[in-house]
Design an enzyme around this catalytic site. Structure first.
Site, short mmCIF file in Angstrom:
data_model
loop_
_atom_site.label_atom_id
_atom_site.label_comp_id
_atom_site.label_asym_id
_atom_site.label_seq_id
_atom_site.Cartn_x
_atom_site.Cartn_y
_atom_site.Cartn_z
N GLY A 109 0.89 -1.28 -0.01
CA GLY A 109 -0.06 0.02 0.01
C GLY A 109 0.93 1.30 0.09
N GLN B 72 2.94 10.15 1.35
CA GLN B 72 4.25 9.35 1.45
C GLN B 72 5.44 9.56 0.37
OE1 GLN B 72 2.30 5.33 2.14
NE2 GLN B 72 4.03 5.40 3.54
N CYS C 179 4.90 0.07 8.10
CA CYS C 179 4.78 1.16 6.93
C CYS C 179 5.80 1.63 6.25
CB CYS C 179 4.14 2.64 7.72
SG CYS C 179 3.92 3.94 6.81
N LEU C 180 5.87 1.93 4.96
CA LEU C 180 7.11 2.27 4.18
C LEU C 180 7.83 3.51 4.71
CD1 LEU C 180 5.87 1.55 0.71
CD2 LEU C 180 7.36 0.02 2.30
N HIS D 250 -5.22 1.69 7.07
CA HIS D 250 -3.89 2.33 7.38
C HIS D 250 -3.67 3.28 6.26
CE1 HIS D 250 0.57 1.76 7.89
NE2 HIS D 250 0.51 2.40 6.92
N GLU D 251 -4.20 3.17 5.02
CA GLU D 251 -3.72 3.75 3.66
C GLU D 251 -4.49 5.17 3.98
OE1 GLU D 251 -1.13 3.47 2.21
OE2 GLU D 251 -0.89 1.56 2.83
N HIS E 70 -3.35 7.65 6.09
CA HIS E 70 -2.37 8.50 5.72
C HIS E 70 -2.78 9.85 5.04
CE1 HIS E 70 1.57 6.50 6.01
NE2 HIS E 70 1.17 5.28 5.56
NI NI Z 1 1.97 3.56 5.74
#
Ligand code: NI
Length: 174
Positions: free
Chosen positions: A50, A55, A97-98, A139-140, A143
């Protein structure tokens, strides 16, 4: 995918763009389609399932998800201006998370969600997900509201994670 899409670098905590709510998308043009393709490629390049536009330092309400990680094209989902319209149950699983590499913590989420979103052409659609897909969508979408999974931990846990990250930053390992 064309293979020559731009790969965007994923920004890490504490970049302020991650804490800022994204702007609503109002123009559905070729530029948006290109950005979504680039987001999928950037997500795969970073080994993620995701990715949200903030991000890659683009403060807009766009996110891409593929919980199959390229295995099933039907699981490739782009959500523009998404909203959670129904939630059910509860699941507590480890999340990463990235933008927070190496950090993994258990986060409580709804077990099932129904999301309403626009596609790259601006058409509204609904998608229902459970387990990993439900988690990924929550989660996304967080963001897009400037919320990271560490913001959903207890104060104590969050402080411990932040202390760990600050140490990594100090050692040049972040
Ligand atoms: Ni994330």
């Amino acid at each position: 995918m064309s293979g020559n899409n731009k790969i965007h670098e994923v920004v890490k905590w504490p970049d302020p763009v991650l804490a800022k709510p994204g702007e609503k998308v109002t123009v559905f043009d070729a530029k948006l389609k290109k950005l979504v393709d680039e987001m999928f490629d950037s997500m795969y390049a970073a080994q993620g399932i995701g990715l949200a536009a903030p991000q890659i330092a683009i403060s807009k309400r766009i996110t891409v998800i593929d919980v199959s990680f390229k295995k099933n094209p039907e699981e490739r989902i782009a959500l523009i201006n998404p909203e959670i319209i129904a939630r059910e149950g509860k699941q507590v699983e480890e999340e990463g998370c990235l933008s927070l590499p190496e950090i993994r913590e258990k986060v409580s989420r709804a077990a099932k969600v129904k999301v309403k979103a626009q596609n790259v052409s601006g058409e509204w659609f609904e998608v229902e997900g459970e387990e990993l897909l439900a988690r990924a969508m929550q989660h996304e979408i967080d963001h897009l509201d400037g919320v990271l999974f560490i913001d959903r931990l207890s104060r104590l846990k969050r402080d411990l994670v932040i202390r760990k990250i600050k140490k990594l930053i100090k050692n040049g390992e972040w």
